[in-house]
Design a protein around this motif. Structure first.
Motif, PDB file in Angstrom:
ATOM      1  N   ALA A 185      49.720  40.617  36.355  1.00 16.54           N
ATOM      2  CA  ALA A 185      48.727  39.927  35.519  1.00 16.54           C
ATOM      3  C   ALA A 185      48.295  40.802  34.353  1.00 16.54           C
ATOM      4  CB  ALA A 185      47.523  39.526  36.369  1.00 16.54           C
ATOM      5  N   ALA A 186      48.054  42.079  34.614  1.00 11.16           N
ATOM      6  CA  ALA A 186      47.625  42.991  33.554  1.00 11.16           C
ATOM      7  C   ALA A 186      48.724  43.191  32.520  1.00 11.16           C
ATOM      8  CB  ALA A 186      47.210  44.328  34.159  1.00 11.16           C
ATOM      9  N   THR A 187      49.947  43.311  32.981  1.00 10.80           N
ATOM     10  CA  THR A 187      51.077  43.496  32.062  1.00 10.80           C
ATOM     11  C   THR A 187      51.228  42.291  31.146  1.00 10.80           C
ATOM     12  OG1 THR A 187      52.210  44.909  33.667  1.00 10.80           O
ATOM     13  CG2 THR A 187      53.547  43.942  31.922  1.00 10.80           C
ATOM     14  N   GLN A 188      51.128  41.095  31.717  1.00 10.18           N
ATOM     15  CA  GLN A 188      51.247  39.874  30.919  1.00 10.18           C
ATOM     16  C   GLN A 188      50.091  39.729  29.943  1.00 10.18           C
ATOM     17  OE1 GLN A 188      51.672  36.709  33.792  1.00 10.18           O
ATOM     18  NE2 GLN A 188      53.514  37.634  34.691  1.00 10.18           N
ATOM     19  N   ALA A 189      48.929  40.327  30.285  1.00  4.68           N
ATOM     20  CA  ALA A 189      47.755  40.249  29.407  1.00  4.68           C
ATOM     21  C   ALA A 189      47.781  41.299  28.306  1.00  4.68           C
ATOM     22  CB  ALA A 189      46.480  40.386  30.235  1.00  4.68           C
ATOM     23  N   GLY A 190      48.793  42.167  28.306  1.00  9.01           N
ATOM     24  CA  GLY A 190      48.939  43.117  27.223  1.00  9.01           C
ATOM     25  C   GLY A 190      48.603  44.557  27.549  1.00  9.01           C
TER      26      GLY A 190
ATOM     27  N   SER B 192      49.103  48.338  28.162  1.00  7.60           N
ATOM     28  CA  SER B 192      50.176  49.255  27.768  1.00  7.60           C
ATOM     29  C   SER B 192      50.818  49.881  28.994  1.00  7.60           C
ATOM     30  CB  SER B 192      49.634  50.333  26.828  1.00  7.60           C
ATOM     31  OG  SER B 192      48.479  50.943  27.354  1.00  7.60           O
ATOM     32  N   HIS B 193      50.049  50.038  30.060  1.00  9.87           N
ATOM     33  CA  HIS B 193      50.561  50.469  31.363  1.00  9.87           C
ATOM     34  C   HIS B 193      49.692  49.846  32.441  1.00  9.87           C
ATOM     35  CE1 HIS B 193      53.393  53.580  29.987  1.00  9.87           C
ATOM     36  NE2 HIS B 193      52.487  53.904  29.076  1.00  9.87           N
ATOM     37  N   ALA B 194      50.307  49.459  33.547  1.00  5.03           N
ATOM     38  CA  ALA B 194      49.581  48.982  34.719  1.00  5.03           C
ATOM     39  C   ALA B 194      50.356  49.431  35.946  1.00  5.03           C
ATOM     40  CB  ALA B 194      49.423  47.464  34.701  1.00  5.03           C
ATOM     41  N   PHE B 195      49.658  50.049  36.898  1.00  2.00           N
ATOM     42  CA  PHE B 195      50.353  50.643  38.033  1.00  2.00           C
ATOM     43  C   PHE B 195      49.383  50.852  39.192  1.00  2.00           C
ATOM     44  CE2 PHE B 195      49.055  53.787  34.904  1.00  2.00           C
ATOM     45  CZ  PHE B 195      48.251  54.645  35.647  1.00  2.00           C
ATOM     46  N   VAL B 196      49.948  50.987  40.373  1.00  2.00           N
ATOM     47  CA  VAL B 196      49.164  51.372  41.540  1.00  2.00           C
ATOM     48  C   VAL B 196      48.729  52.822  41.363  1.00  2.00           C
ATOM     49  CG1 VAL B 196      49.285  51.885  44.018  1.00  2.00           C
ATOM     50  CG2 VAL B 196      50.209  49.739  43.139  1.00  2.00           C
TER      51      VAL B 196
END
Length: 316
Positions: free
Chosen positions: A257-262, A264-268
């Motif tokens: 969801a965060a990646t699709q919202a733009g 720059s990085h999203a990760f555990v």
């Protein structure tokens, strides 16, 4: 709810000193995340810990540790407060195994004195979340005791002690940005304005940090055990991410969801289940917040800055 434990020391073991210090030391210590986390083989000589090559980043979610000297022979006491204590609030939790208490004992042993200190921890870093809350508490305790007892030990000496307690604790003593090797305890700081810091900024590790937190927790040993079975997914900068998502699928949904919202990085973050998202600007941050709220893929959203550092204050 504020769990409290006291641990008196035998009279024969009391450390005598002339005057009780009236000083109270307060340390605000930030959470950590891992911008990269490469996991290698386990080593028997490290107690089964895995070899790590990681890039640490301290983010502005803070636990606060307050340390005050007690009368000689009174022993230590520990009080926990905060809205998000997790398993720490359980009656089954052994406070003598708390990371901050273990850090106090280690400092007392190194200084050859008794741990006659009252500790209060105000928890804001989610528990069992891959954000290093226990390590931050231990680091804050070491910094506070170093000042309270007027030891004036340099950070390198404190890091040597911290390395006996856990992987993330040596980093949490200073925060900021750093590389970690060994089982994570060998720290090479990344200086502000250095070429390495600028490279991370160019890679998108800048701007606002959003933390998607959960009421549930993950056990770090369980995540590593799962990693040993499933390994790392191709392309994951955090090798533990696939294992964490297999145990906590909502983390993967939050990343998507965060990646699709733009983002720059999203990760555990670390061993999870918390998810960290970097947003380049306010508009991107708002999009991530909105999609996380609309889809309910996280339980709580925390806005933070990075990189951050511990803050020490003294009160008479």
């Amino acid at each position: 709810m504020s769990p409290v434990i006291s641990h008196p020391r035998p009279a024969a073991a009391r450390h005598q000193f002339d005057e009780l210090s009236p000083i109270t030391i307060t340390v605000d210590c930030p959470a950590k995340t891992n911008l990269t986390l490469e996991v290698g083989p386990a080593h028997d000589e490290w107690g089964g810990r895995h070899e790590l090559d990681t890039t640490y980043c301290a983010i502005g979610v803070y636990d606060t540790v307050t340390a005050t000297a007690k009368q000689p022979g009174a022993g230590f006491s520990l009080e926990l407060e905060g809205a998000y204590l997790g398993d720490l609030a359980s009656s089954r939790s052994d406070m003598r195994r708390n990371h901050a208490v273990l850090a106090l004992f280690a400092m007392a042993q190194a200084a050859e004195r008794e741990p006659d200190v009252a500790l209060t921890i105000t928890k804001r870093i989610p528990v069992g979340a891959g954000l290093g809350g226990g390590s931050a508490d231990a680091a804050a305790t070491m910094l506070a005791v170093n000042r309270l007892w007027e030891l004036n030990w340099p950070i390198e000496r404190l890091r040597t002690i911290a390395a006996t307690l856990g992987a993330d604790m040596p980093f949490c003593l200073t925060g900021g940005l750093a590389y970690g090797t060994g089982f994570g305890e060998r720290i090479t700081d990344i200086a502000p304005g250095s070429r390495d810091e600028l490279a991370l900024i160019e890679q998108g590790f800048s701007g606002e940090v959003l933390v998607g937190a959960y009421q549930s927790q993950l056990s770090t040993p369980e995540v590593y055990h799962t990693f040993d079975l499933v390994g790392a997914a191709e392309g994951d900068r955090n090798h533990l991410q696939a294992a964490a998502i297999s145990l906590h699928p909502r983390s993967g949904q939050a990343i998507d969801a965060a990646t699709q919202a733009g983002a720059s990085h999203a990760f555990v973050s670390g061993s999870g289940p918390s998810v960290v998202a970097f947003a380049a600007d306010e508009a991107a941050a708002q999009r991530i917040i909105e999609v996380w709220r609309d889809t309910a893929v996280v339980d709580r959203i925390i806005r933070a800055k990075s990189p951050e550092h511990p803050n020490i204050s003294v009160r008479q």
